[in-house]
Design a protein around this motif. Structure first.
Motif, short mmCIF file in Angstrom:
data_model
loop_
_atom_site.label_atom_id
_atom_site.label_comp_id
_atom_site.label_asym_id
_atom_site.label_seq_id
_atom_site.Cartn_x
_atom_site.Cartn_y
_atom_site.Cartn_z
N ILE A 226 0.84 -1.20 0.00
CA ILE A 226 0.00 0.00 0.00
C ILE A 226 0.88 1.25 0.00
O ILE A 226 2.09 1.17 0.22
CB ILE A 226 -0.95 0.04 1.22
N GLY A 227 0.27 2.39 -0.23
CA GLY A 227 1.02 3.65 -0.19
C GLY A 227 0.37 4.67 -1.09
O GLY A 227 -0.66 4.38 -1.74
N LYS A 228 0.97 5.87 -1.13
CA LYS A 228 0.42 6.93 -1.97
C LYS A 228 0.57 6.56 -3.45
O LYS A 228 1.43 5.75 -3.80
CB LYS A 228 1.19 8.23 -1.71
N PRO A 229 -0.23 7.19 -4.31
CA PRO A 229 -0.04 6.96 -5.73
C PRO A 229 1.40 7.31 -6.13
O PRO A 229 1.99 8.22 -5.54
CB PRO A 229 -1.04 7.93 -6.39
N ASN A 230 1.93 6.58 -7.08
CA ASN A 230 3.27 6.84 -7.62
C ASN A 230 4.43 6.44 -6.72
O ASN A 230 5.59 6.68 -7.06
CB ASN A 230 3.44 8.33 -7.97
N ALA A 231 4.14 5.84 -5.56
CA ALA A 231 5.23 5.46 -4.66
C ALA A 231 6.10 4.37 -5.28
O ALA A 231 7.26 4.20 -4.92
CB ALA A 231 4.65 4.99 -3.33
N LEU A 278 -3.27 5.34 -2.24
CA LEU A 278 -4.21 5.96 -1.29
C LEU A 278 -4.17 7.48 -1.45
O LEU A 278 -3.14 8.11 -1.22
CB LEU A 278 -3.80 5.59 0.14
N ARG A 279 -5.26 8.04 -1.88
CA ARG A 279 -5.37 9.51 -1.91
C ARG A 279 -6.85 9.89 -1.92
O ARG A 279 -7.70 9.07 -2.28
CB ARG A 279 -4.67 10.09 -3.14
N ASP A 280 -7.14 11.13 -1.51
CA ASP A 280 -8.52 11.59 -1.57
C ASP A 280 -8.86 11.82 -3.02
O ASP A 280 -8.13 12.51 -3.73
CB ASP A 280 -8.66 12.90 -0.80
N SER A 281 -9.93 11.23 -3.45
CA SER A 281 -10.28 11.38 -4.85
C SER A 281 -11.80 11.38 -4.99
O SER A 281 -12.51 10.71 -4.24
CB SER A 281 -9.68 10.21 -5.64
N GLU A 282 -12.26 12.17 -5.95
CA GLU A 282 -13.70 12.21 -6.20
C GLU A 282 -14.10 11.07 -7.14
O GLU A 282 -15.27 10.74 -7.29
CB GLU A 282 -14.08 13.55 -6.89
N ASP A 283 -13.07 10.51 -7.77
CA ASP A 283 -13.31 9.47 -8.77
C ASP A 283 -13.87 8.20 -8.11
O ASP A 283 -13.23 7.62 -7.23
CB ASP A 283 -11.97 9.16 -9.46
N GLU A 284 -15.04 7.78 -8.56
CA GLU A 284 -15.70 6.64 -7.92
C GLU A 284 -14.91 5.35 -8.06
O GLU A 284 -14.85 4.53 -7.14
CB GLU A 284 -17.09 6.43 -8.53
N VAL A 285 -14.30 5.19 -9.24
CA VAL A 285 -13.52 3.96 -9.47
C VAL A 285 -12.33 3.93 -8.52
O VAL A 285 -12.02 2.89 -7.91
CB VAL A 285 -13.04 3.90 -10.95
N GLU A 286 -11.68 5.07 -8.36
CA GLU A 286 -10.53 5.14 -7.47
C GLU A 286 -10.95 4.88 -6.02
O GLU A 286 -10.27 4.17 -5.27
CB GLU A 286 -9.87 6.51 -7.61
N SER A 332 -6.75 8.34 8.13
CA SER A 332 -7.64 9.20 7.34
C SER A 332 -8.38 8.38 6.28
O SER A 332 -9.38 8.81 5.73
CB SER A 332 -6.86 10.35 6.70
N PHE A 333 -7.85 7.19 5.98
CA PHE A 333 -8.58 6.28 5.06
C PHE A 333 -9.27 5.16 5.86
O PHE A 333 -9.61 4.12 5.32
CB PHE A 333 -7.61 5.66 4.05
N LYS A 334 -9.36 5.38 7.15
CA LYS A 334 -9.96 4.39 8.08
C LYS A 334 -9.23 3.04 8.02
O LYS A 334 -9.83 1.97 8.09
CB LYS A 334 -11.46 4.21 7.79
N ILE A 335 -7.91 3.12 7.84
CA ILE A 335 -7.11 1.90 7.78
C ILE A 335 -6.29 1.79 9.06
O ILE A 335 -5.62 2.74 9.47
CB ILE A 335 -6.15 1.92 6.57
N THR A 336 -6.39 0.62 9.71
CA THR A 336 -5.54 0.36 10.88
C THR A 336 -4.44 -0.58 10.43
O THR A 336 -4.71 -1.70 10.02
CB THR A 336 -6.34 -0.34 12.00
N PRO A 337 -3.19 -0.14 10.49
CA PRO A 337 -2.12 -1.05 10.07
C PRO A 337 -1.96 -2.19 11.08
O PRO A 337 -2.34 -2.04 12.24
CB PRO A 337 -0.88 -0.16 10.04
N PRO A 338 -1.39 -3.31 10.64
CA PRO A 338 -1.20 -4.42 11.58
C PRO A 338 -0.11 -4.05 12.59
O PRO A 338 0.53 -3.01 12.46
CB PRO A 338 -0.73 -5.56 10.68
N ASP A 339 0.09 -4.91 13.59
CA ASP A 339 1.11 -4.55 14.60
C ASP A 339 2.50 -4.54 13.97
O ASP A 339 2.70 -5.00 12.85
CB ASP A 339 1.02 -5.48 15.82
N ASN A 340 3.45 -3.99 14.73
CA ASN A 340 4.78 -3.73 14.19
C ASN A 340 5.44 -4.94 13.56
O ASN A 340 6.22 -4.82 12.62
CB ASN A 340 5.72 -3.23 15.31
#
Ligand SMILES: Nc1nc2c(ncn2[C@@H]2O[C@H](COP(=O)(O)OP(=O)(O)OP(=O)(O)O)[C@@H](O)[C@H]2O)c(=O)[nH]1
Ligand SMILES: [Mg+2]
Length: 466
Positions: A226-231, A278-286, A332-340
């Motif tokens: 996972i990560g931001k677009p283009n990472a 992961l980014r804020d987008s208005e695009d429904e597909v995204e 902010s994307f309601k994602i809880t990462p797993p433990d360390n």
């Protein structure tokens, strides 16, 4: 299981070879009527373990097929019952005609795994070995097949038997002392019981480690990127797969759906999942892509959080702040990462800022730096994945399932509890009960102690004809 307690009198039949076309197809029969059914089909007698070339005929003496018939009389057969194999041509129609003829002559269609179940119930194999048969058939890698073969050969079973014998010896000692209090054995001061409990605990730990490796090899590990677009998430998937599977593009938001690929690193099977950035987008597909990414994270064993090393100050950053920042971002994307222990931060694109690849662990996460484009740091990265899974390549493992690991966990808990009863409470009756429980859990691994539900669950996942 007591010897030959299982004999329902029914003869079972199934096509034992895989569905589809093949040079040879086998119909297998097991049970008291196997021989008489075969005799009708080939109109001849069969000698034990001798291949006989013959026609396979209907009751009207019409030829269905021709091939080899083999007879394995009980008890020296796979199931422990009379077994006949009819090896004809590997076509679905002809094999089904042959199977239908065996049913007319008194056999019934076998349930999935019923041949192996009968082998287990007739004490030809234990439950570990029965499960290993299914695992050999289903193994997706050479390492998995070899590990399953070791289990089938009895390596895992032998270790459980030794452990069980050790517990039995200890139980005899403890229970004798309970029954004959006049002997006045002082458990605590004589040290024998405590020593034995410690040895048992160490042995369980060693077997647990091997079984854990075996279950990793069998079940694989799911890894989500996972990560931001283009990472560079899709670039990493491609690098891991050694192929251009995912579209890689400088435009942010290239990947919109989930992409999956099964790969292996030195025998460790990994199920890699590439996700939408992961980014804020208005695009429904995204948005839907991000929702799907979230679902995958919930199911994952390991989450790789990719970020662009060019944009981060890798050397001077405060790890706690980084950790908080990543958590906030994911929240902010309601994602809880797993433990360390299951979270790796992957700093990508070190080729651009000319940083050296590295791997390190801080109290908050494991971190690696690499270039998904040039492959720099890739070996360090795969090492960190293997470490995180506790995978040691080259170790001779036996295949194991999560139910085996759970049973070993329970057995160990009872041994440790027994130690407390001995040392803290001097409660020999309770210690004896703990030992009994530990033994019972070990028995559930080999099937010495088993329930019908468990057997049903295990054998129903087998393929037909096995
Ligand atoms: N120089 C350099 N470029 C990279 C590296 N990894 C990825 N890129 C480039 O970064 C851009 C984005 O890469 P992708 O793999 O598509 O990134 P992604 O994270 O899958 O992006 P989305 O699918 O949009 O979320 C592409 O132009 C890649 O060639 C790297 O290690 N070094
Ligand atoms: Mg992508």
């Amino acid at each position: 299981m007591a010897n030959n307690t299982f004999m329902d009198g029914e003869t079972i039949a199934a096509i034992a070879t895989a569905a589809g076309k093949g040079g040879i197809g086998i119909v297998r029969l097991s049970g008291p009527k196997a021989m008489s059914i075969a005799k009708q089909l080939i109109q001849a007698d069969l000698s034990p373990r001798h291949a006989l070339f013959s026609s396979f005929l209907t009751s009207d003496l019409e030829k269905i097929d021709e091939g080899i018939a083999l007879y394995f009389p009980k008890p020296n057969s796979f199931t422990g019952e009379d077994v006949v194999e009819l090896q004809g041509h590997g076509g679905a129609v002809v094999l089904n005609l042959l199977l239908a003829e065996t049913i007319k002559l008194g056999a019934r269609i076998a349930r999935p795994g019923e041949f192996s179940e009968r082998a287990f119930l007739n004490d030809k194999i234990d439950l570990i070995q029965a499960e290993a048969i299914a695992d050999i058939i289903e193994s997706r890698s050479e390492t998995a097949a070899k590990s399953a073969m070791r289990s089938l050969s009895g390596e895992f079973s032998k270790k459980i038997h030794t452990l069980t014998e050790d517990i039995t010896k200890l139980r005899v000692y403890v229970e004798a002392a309970i029954d004959f209090p006049e002997e006045e054995v002082d458990f605590v001061s004589d040290g024998y019981v405590l020593n034995a409990l410690n040895n048992l605990n160490n042995s369980i730990e060693k077997i647990w480690q091997k079984a854990k490796q075996g279950s990793l090899i069998r079940d694989g590990v799911s890894v989500v990127i996972i990560g931001k677009p283009n990472a560079g998430k899709s670039s990493l998937l491609n690098l891991l797969a050694g192929d251009d599977l995912a579209i890689v593009n400088p435009r942010a938001g290239t990947t919109r759906d989930i992409l999956r690929e099964d790969i292996q690193i030195d025998g460790l099977p990994l199920r890699i999942v590439d996700t939408a950035g992961l980014r804020d987008s208005e695009d429904e597909v995204e948005q839907e892509g991000i929702r799907r990414a979230k679902k995958e994270i919930e199911k994952a064993d390991i989450v790789l959080f990719m970020r662009d090393a060019v944009l981060e100050n890798l050397t001077t950053e405060d790890k706690k702040q980084t950790f908080d920042k990543i958590h906030q971002e994911l929240a902010s994307f309601k994602i809880t990462p797993p433990d360390n222990s299951a979270f790796i931060v992957v700093n990508n694109k070190i080729d651009i800022n000319k940083a050296s690849p590295f791997i390190n662990s801080n109290p908050y996460f494991t971190e690696v730096a690499l270039s998904a484009k040039t492959g720099e740091g890739f070996n360090l990265f795969t090492d960190s994945l293997k470490n995180l899974c506790g995978f040691n390549e080259g170790e001779s493992n036996f295949v194991a399932r999560s139910r085996h690991i759970e049973a070993l966990d329970h057995a160990r808990d009872y041994i440790l509890q027994g130690k407390v009863q001995l040392v803290d409470n001097q409660a020999s009756e309770l210690l004896a009960e703990d030992l009994r429980q530990a033994q019972s859990y070990l028995g559930s691994i080999t099937g010495a102690v088993s329930s019908d539900d468990l057997l049903g669950e295990i054998f129903s996942s087998f393929c037909i004809g096995k």
